[in-house]
Write an enzyme that holds these catalytic residues in place. Structure first.
Site, PDB file in Angstrom:
ATOM      1  N   CYS A   1       5.556 -13.984   2.098  1.00  0.00           N
ATOM      2  CA  CYS A   1       5.795 -12.867   3.010  1.00  0.00           C
ATOM      3  C   CYS A   1       4.544 -12.673   3.856  1.00  0.00           C
ATOM      4  CB  CYS A   1       6.092 -11.591   2.225  1.00  0.00           C
ATOM      5  SG  CYS A   1       6.190 -10.105   3.257  1.00  0.00           S
TER       6      CYS A   1
ATOM      7  N   ASP B   1      15.367 -10.113 -16.297  1.00  0.00           N
ATOM      8  CA  ASP B   1      14.074  -9.904 -15.644  1.00  0.00           C
ATOM      9  C   ASP B   1      14.316  -9.685 -14.158  1.00  0.00           C
ATOM     10  OD1 ASP B   1      11.391  -9.549 -15.397  1.00  0.00           O
ATOM     11  OD2 ASP B   1      10.809 -11.552 -16.037  1.00  0.00           O
ATOM     12  N   ASP B   2      13.350  -9.036 -13.486  1.00  0.00           N
ATOM     13  CA  ASP B   2      13.542  -8.762 -12.061  1.00  0.00           C
ATOM     14  C   ASP B   2      13.265  -9.972 -11.199  1.00  0.00           C
ATOM     15  OD1 ASP B   2      10.710  -8.688 -12.269  1.00  0.00           O
ATOM     16  OD2 ASP B   2      10.793  -6.531 -12.558  1.00  0.00           O
TER      17      ASP B   2
ATOM     18  N   CYS C   1      11.570 -13.825   2.215  1.00  0.00           N
ATOM     19  CA  CYS C   1      10.995 -14.492   1.042  1.00  0.00           C
ATOM     20  C   CYS C   1      12.050 -15.262   0.257  1.00  0.00           C
ATOM     21  CB  CYS C   1      10.303 -13.479   0.135  1.00  0.00           C
ATOM     22  SG  CYS C   1      11.378 -12.175  -0.488  1.00  0.00           S
TER      23      CYS C   1
ATOM     24  N   CYS D   1      12.605  -4.256   4.178  1.00  0.00           N
ATOM     25  CA  CYS D   1      12.305  -5.196   3.096  1.00  0.00           C
ATOM     26  C   CYS D   1      13.236  -4.980   1.905  1.00  0.00           C
ATOM     27  CB  CYS D   1      10.855  -5.024   2.657  1.00  0.00           C
ATOM     28  SG  CYS D   1      10.414  -6.001   1.199  1.00  0.00           S
TER      29      CYS D   1
ATOM     30  N   CYS E   1       0.865  -1.176   0.000  1.00  0.00           N
ATOM     31  CA  CYS E   1       0.000   0.000   0.000  1.00  0.00           C
ATOM     32  C   CYS E   1       0.900   1.224   0.000  1.00  0.00           C
ATOM     33  CB  CYS E   1      -0.896   0.044   1.243  1.00  0.00           C
ATOM     34  SG  CYS E   1      -2.081  -1.318   1.356  1.00  0.00           S
TER      35      CYS E   1
ATOM     36  N   SER F   1      10.574  -2.694 -15.380  1.00  0.00           N
ATOM     37  CA  SER F   1      11.193  -2.525 -14.069  1.00  0.00           C
ATOM     38  C   SER F   1      12.608  -3.082 -14.017  1.00  0.00           C
ATOM     39  CB  SER F   1      10.333  -3.180 -12.979  1.00  0.00           C
ATOM     40  OG  SER F   1      10.151  -4.552 -13.237  1.00  0.00           O
TER      41      SER F   1
ATOM     42  N   CYS G   1      15.443  -7.427   5.486  1.00  0.00           N
ATOM     43  CA  CYS G   1      14.641  -8.648   5.529  1.00  0.00           C
ATOM     44  C   CYS G   1      14.748  -9.374   4.201  1.00  0.00           C
ATOM     45  CB  CYS G   1      13.180  -8.304   5.819  1.00  0.00           C
ATOM     46  SG  CYS G   1      12.104  -9.758   5.871  1.00  0.00           S
TER      47      CYS G   1
END
Length: 517
Positions: free
Chosen positions: A426, A389-390, A506, A280, A12, A327, A503
């Site tokens: 996550c 690619d990301d 993931c 993160c 968000c 991205s 962190c």
């Protein structure tokens, strides 16, 4: 690209604005917040909301919330409802907890013993189930399924030591931090103040900017004494468009009070047991806009370094480097520069395919990626491509792209991924598919290149990502030298990272706090 297409979504975005000087202000607070939320649109596209106030002794809160993109929710007619305001907060939402429906739209407004408060939240509570039961046992009703409402109710709770005529908002916020260690960044509006709060682990981002006179916005050397207001935001990327200058991040555990008179730190809450910060790391990899600043460095620069590190770890004989728009472009440029290959575009993206795209019929579904990408075949016919690619999440989007490139004339397609394999969900504010859905946990991962139809597939290592993120961070308290965090042959880069605080749950399954799920 994979993240956006296949379920890993931004959390968000939160934003706040308060006019400085005399009130009523000439500053158009609702429009400033709207533009701020447009800059945070990538963090949530399901709903948006703004709450404004005149900041009087008995303030009138004006609220408008709706489903959809910011520009669809806040038309000129809707913005008129928010006028006559001196401060306000806003929110863009993507649901990590709670259903995608209007009742879960933020900011939440609740009446307290000392008047109304409005709260906007980015993150996800790691102990939401226990807190929900606790609130219900205390007789506090909850009208939504969002954990953000629980945060609002916890803030409304009156601490035992608080006097009826003297609200202690620091005590209330500290009580929230005691009840919920992570993960959240908050903007809280009460009367004529905005509080900016970041959880003690600093898992989600939050920063503060200063609204400048228009004549001073682009002159970074000029130190103007004038301030038109203050803004607080999940990211700094929208500051330029609203005439704000980046000041600093809200520190992990920090409680900042923002008023018409300026900003001040009220307290900084430490982490229990001396735990490290846990910002993160995927904010750098994918979620943040590339022009945002975290930890005194630009996200674009970190992604570029990831590409350079990937070139060191996974070189390949090829003719050109390209990317899946868009991205991963900084990483692709870093990879190309490091290995001395030209960067060439091989795909062009249809920017208008997305949430507003007409629901496809069977024929369009069968066309798959063809409706999302055009092929620049003249740029790569008969050539060997390194495609950056990301991330690859499930693998069922990159595979058709590889097929498309080969059918359009590519001699070879080598996939290089500018982040490590995602192996774990996550529970701190990012919507990641279940562990079983992730390609890194499937049998096909052992022969991934064959499964995807690529000539080779290599991911950036965890150590490589950590090094790329941390090599320019100024650890002032630790007085760390650059060579102390470089990757060594014995692999102690990750070991050092655990002391400095990002962190990677993931990627590694090592969560910074105990989860109650």
């Amino acid at each position: 690209m994979e993240l956006e297409e296949l379920g890993i979504r931004e959390e968000c975005g939160v934003f706040g604005c308060i006019a400085s000087g005399d009130w009523p202000t000439q500053l158009d607070v609702p429009h400033v917040i709207t533009l701020g939320l447009v800059g945070l649109q990538h963090r949530g596209q399901e709903s948006a909301g703004i709450v404004t106030s005149d900041g009087s002794a008995v303030p009138k809160f004006r609220v408008h919330k709706g489903m959809g993109l910011v520009n669809h929710v806040f038309t000129e007619d809707n913005l008129k409802k928010l006028y006559d305001s001196n401060l306000g907060i806003g929110h863009t939402r993507y649901a990590t907890t709670g259903k995608c429906e209007l009742e879960n739209c933020q900011p939440f407004v609740v009446e307290t013993l000392h008047g109304k408060i409005a709260v906007a939240h980015n993150g996800e509570l790691v102990n939401a189930a226990r807190l929900r039961k606790k609130l219900l046992r205390q007789g506090i009703g909850l009208s939504t399924s969002s954990d953000s409402e629980m945060i609002t109710q916890l803030l409304a709770y009156t601490p035992p030591q608080e006097k009826d005529d003297a609200p202690d908002w620091v005590a209330r916020i500290k009580n929230l931090m005691k009840e919920a260690p992570a993960a959240y960044s908050l903007v809280i509006m009460h009367r004529d103040f905005i509080y900016a709060v970041r959880d003690p682990y600093g898992n989600r981002p939050l920063c503060i900017g200063r609204l400048m006179p228009v004549s001073d916005v682009n002159d970074k050397e000029k130190k103007s004494s004038e301030t038109e207001g203050w803004v607080v935001s999940s990211e700094s990327c929208s500051f330029l468009s609203i005439g704000a200058r980046y000041c600093h991040e809200v520190k992990p555990g920090e409680i900042v009070e923002i008023s018409r008179h300026g900003i001040r730190t009220l307290d900084i809450i430490p982490r229990s047991n001396g735990d490290p910060v846990a910002f993160c790391i995927f904010e750098y990899v994918y979620f943040a806009r590339p022009d945002s600043m975290f930890e005194d460095q630009m996200v674009y620069t970190v992604r570029y370094r990831c590409g350079q590190q990937l070139a060191i770890e996974a070189p390949v004989e090829a003719d050109l480097v390209s990317t899946v728009p868009e991205s991963a472009t900084p990483a692709a440029l870093g990879y190309a520069t490091k290995c001395g290959l030209p960067y060439v575009e091989v795909l062009c993206k249809n920017r208008y395919v997305g949430r507003t795209f007409i629901q496809p019929n069977m024929r369009l579904r069968q066309l798959g990626v063809a409706k999302k990408f055009g092929v620049l075949s003249d740029n790569f016919k008969g050539k060997r491509i390194v495609l950056i690619d990301d991330s690859i999440v499930r693998g069922n989007t990159i595979s058709p792209i590889i097929k498309l490139l080969k059918e359009s004339g590519a001699k070879e397609v080598h996939i290089r991924v500018a982040s490590p394999p995602i192996k774990y969900p996550c529970f701190m504010g990012i919507n990641i598919p279940t562990k079983e859905e992730l390609i890194a946990n499937k049998p096909e991962f052992d022969c991934l290149a064959e499964y995807l139809g690529a000539n080779s597939v290599v991911y950036l290592s965890v150590e490589g990502l950590v090094s790329s993120v941390q090599q320019e961070i100024k650890f002032k308290k630790q007085k760390v030298k650059k060579h102390d965090i470089a990757i060594q042959e014995n692999g102690n880069g990750l070991e050092y990272f655990e002391k400095t605080g990002h962190c990677t749950a993931c990627l590694t399954g090592q969560y910074p706090v105990e989860l109650e799920w």
